[in-house]
Design an enzyme around this catalytic site. Structure first.
Site, PDB file in Angstrom:
ATOM      1  N   TYR A   1       3.655  -4.970  10.347  1.00  0.00           N
ATOM      2  CA  TYR A   1       3.523  -3.345  10.121  1.00  0.00           C
ATOM      3  C   TYR A   1       4.713  -2.732  10.735  1.00  0.00           C
ATOM      4  O   TYR A   1       5.127  -1.649  10.250  1.00  0.00           O
ATOM      5  CB  TYR A   1       2.067  -2.798  10.532  1.00  0.00           C
ATOM      6  CG  TYR A   1       1.026  -3.298   9.459  1.00  0.00           C
ATOM      7  CD1 TYR A   1       1.114  -4.530   8.831  1.00  0.00           C
ATOM      8  CD2 TYR A   1       0.004  -2.562   9.427  1.00  0.00           C
ATOM      9  CE1 TYR A   1      -0.004  -5.178   8.034  1.00  0.00           C
ATOM     10  CE2 TYR A   1      -1.212  -2.882   8.261  1.00  0.00           C
ATOM     11  CZ  TYR A   1      -1.100  -4.098   7.584  1.00  0.00           C
ATOM     12  OH  TYR A   1      -1.915  -4.642   6.988  1.00  0.00           O
TER      13      TYR A   1
ATOM     14  N   HIS B   1       0.846  -1.212  -0.074  1.00  0.00           N
ATOM     15  CA  HIS B   1      -0.163  -0.023  -0.114  1.00  0.00           C
ATOM     16  C   HIS B   1       1.003   1.171   0.085  1.00  0.00           C
ATOM     17  O   HIS B   1       0.705   2.247   0.817  1.00  0.00           O
ATOM     18  CB  HIS B   1      -1.021  -0.070   1.185  1.00  0.00           C
ATOM     19  CG  HIS B   1      -2.071  -1.180   1.046  1.00  0.00           C
ATOM     20  ND1 HIS B   1      -3.267  -0.957   0.644  1.00  0.00           N
ATOM     21  CD2 HIS B   1      -1.932  -2.297   1.430  1.00  0.00           C
ATOM     22  CE1 HIS B   1      -4.085  -1.929   0.594  1.00  0.00           C
ATOM     23  NE2 HIS B   1      -3.255  -3.068   1.093  1.00  0.00           N
TER      24      HIS B   1
END
Ligand code: HEM
Length: 303
Positions: free
Chosen positions: A293, A26
């Site tokens: 993440y 992303h």
């Protein structure tokens, strides 16, 4: 077999290249600001502070799934809608969603194998049968997910799904598992790949800024309540569809955000950042994501 967050981010970097300062997945996106207001129905289902009815400010990031920030907007891809809610007590909670209704595989290892297939080139042909033997659910999910990868007319014209189940606890101690969907009030509109390829490389980012100058982008937040036979641990499994659906709030995305991610500010949307009244399920993909993440954040903020 199990994978580490490092291996997951390595696999993303191998599939899309390593791009300094960018998210490992992303990578391309636009940060916005807005508000969220819960409906009166929400408070009966959860005691979470942002679902009690008062309007709360939010930071929103729309994105394309690829880890290469240079990929044109028209490339077929899952799109992201990540939301950070600023709670009245100064806390925060996040909701991270994509435009595909389900995850292609049931666990993090399967996702890493998929990323590896993506960067395997011609070798993918002989690796694919082994992958499908290990992850037979992909035979069902991959073809079913294809339509959701079609380029949208706008980030404002597709639904987004948070995929995992979360447990909602109400003020009287009652609980239920839910899955979230953001429904676009502008309706669902996608482009054929042929039409999309004629659009400029950054048509989605430009459209977003132009739309917000005219009016806020609006999404209704819907939850589906699990029936006893709906899996709360398998993100690749569809739910029966019998569970009650309730609209619990409306998101208004009002303009670009020029405050966050400036200078040293690090912004992370973490699907496990819940608040009192919401708990994560035992879904192994949900449990794994925060560590992956963090590794991506470490690399993108590294020197
Ligand atoms: C094992 C499974 C997964 C792995 C390893 C993974 C990995 C990642 C990584 C490394 C990032 C970049 C994080 C950052 O630098 O801040 C990311 C971002 C993102 N992921 Fe995942 N992900 C997984 C599953 C999912 C699922 C199931 C969803 C949707 C529900 C999702 C939606 C997103 C979105 C929307 C972003 C962008 C967030 C933003 O705008 O900052 N991911 N993912």
């Amino acid at each position: 077999m199990s994978v580490s967050p490092n291996q997951a981010v390595d696999a993303a970097n191998r599939a899309f290249g390593r791009h300094p300062g960018s998210r490992a997945l992303h990578a391309r996106g636009t940060l916005c600001q807005g508000t969220f207001k819960a409906t009166p129905e929400a408070a009966a289902l959860t005691r979470a502070a942002h679902l009690r009815g008062a309007e709360v400010p939010v930071t929103v990031r729309f994105s394309n799934g690829a880890g290469d920030p240079g990929h044109p907007d028209w490339v077929p891809d899952p799109r992201g809608l990540a939301t950070k809610f600023y709670l009245p007590d100064g806390g925060r909670t996040d909701l991270v969603a994509v435009s595909s209704p389900r995850f292609p595989v049931r666990d993090p290892e399967g996702f890493v194998q998929l990323l590896k297939l993506q960067s395997a080139g011609p070798a993918a042909t002989w690796k694919l049968p082994l992958f499908l033997r290990r992850y037979p659910e992909a035979l069902r999910t991959l073809p079913a997910l294809l339509p959701s990868l079609k380029p949208p007319v706008s980030y404002a014209t597709i639904p987004y799904y948070a995929i995992h189940a979360y447990r909602w606890l109400d003020a009287s101690g009652g609980d239920r598992y839910v899955r979230y969907t953001w429904r676009p009030l502008a309706g669902t509109h996608r482009l054929s790949l042929r039409t999309a390829r004629r659009r400029p490389k950054d048509y989605l980012q430009t459209d977003l800024l132009e739309r917000m100058q005219r009016a806020p982008l609006e999404f209704a937040l819907e939850v589906q309540i699990a029936e006893p036979d709906d899996s709360t641990v398998d993100p690749s499994a569809a739910w029966s569809g019998r569970g009650r659906r309730v609209t619990v709030g409306v998101l208004r995305v009002t303009g670009p955000d020029h405050e966050r991610e400036q200078g040293d500010d690090v912004l992370v949307f973490d699907p496990s950042r819940v608040t009192d009244g919401i708990e994560c399920s035992e879904d192994p993909v949900l449990q794994f994501r925060p560590r992956a993440y963090s590794e991506s954040v470490r690399r993108r903020t590294d020197g």
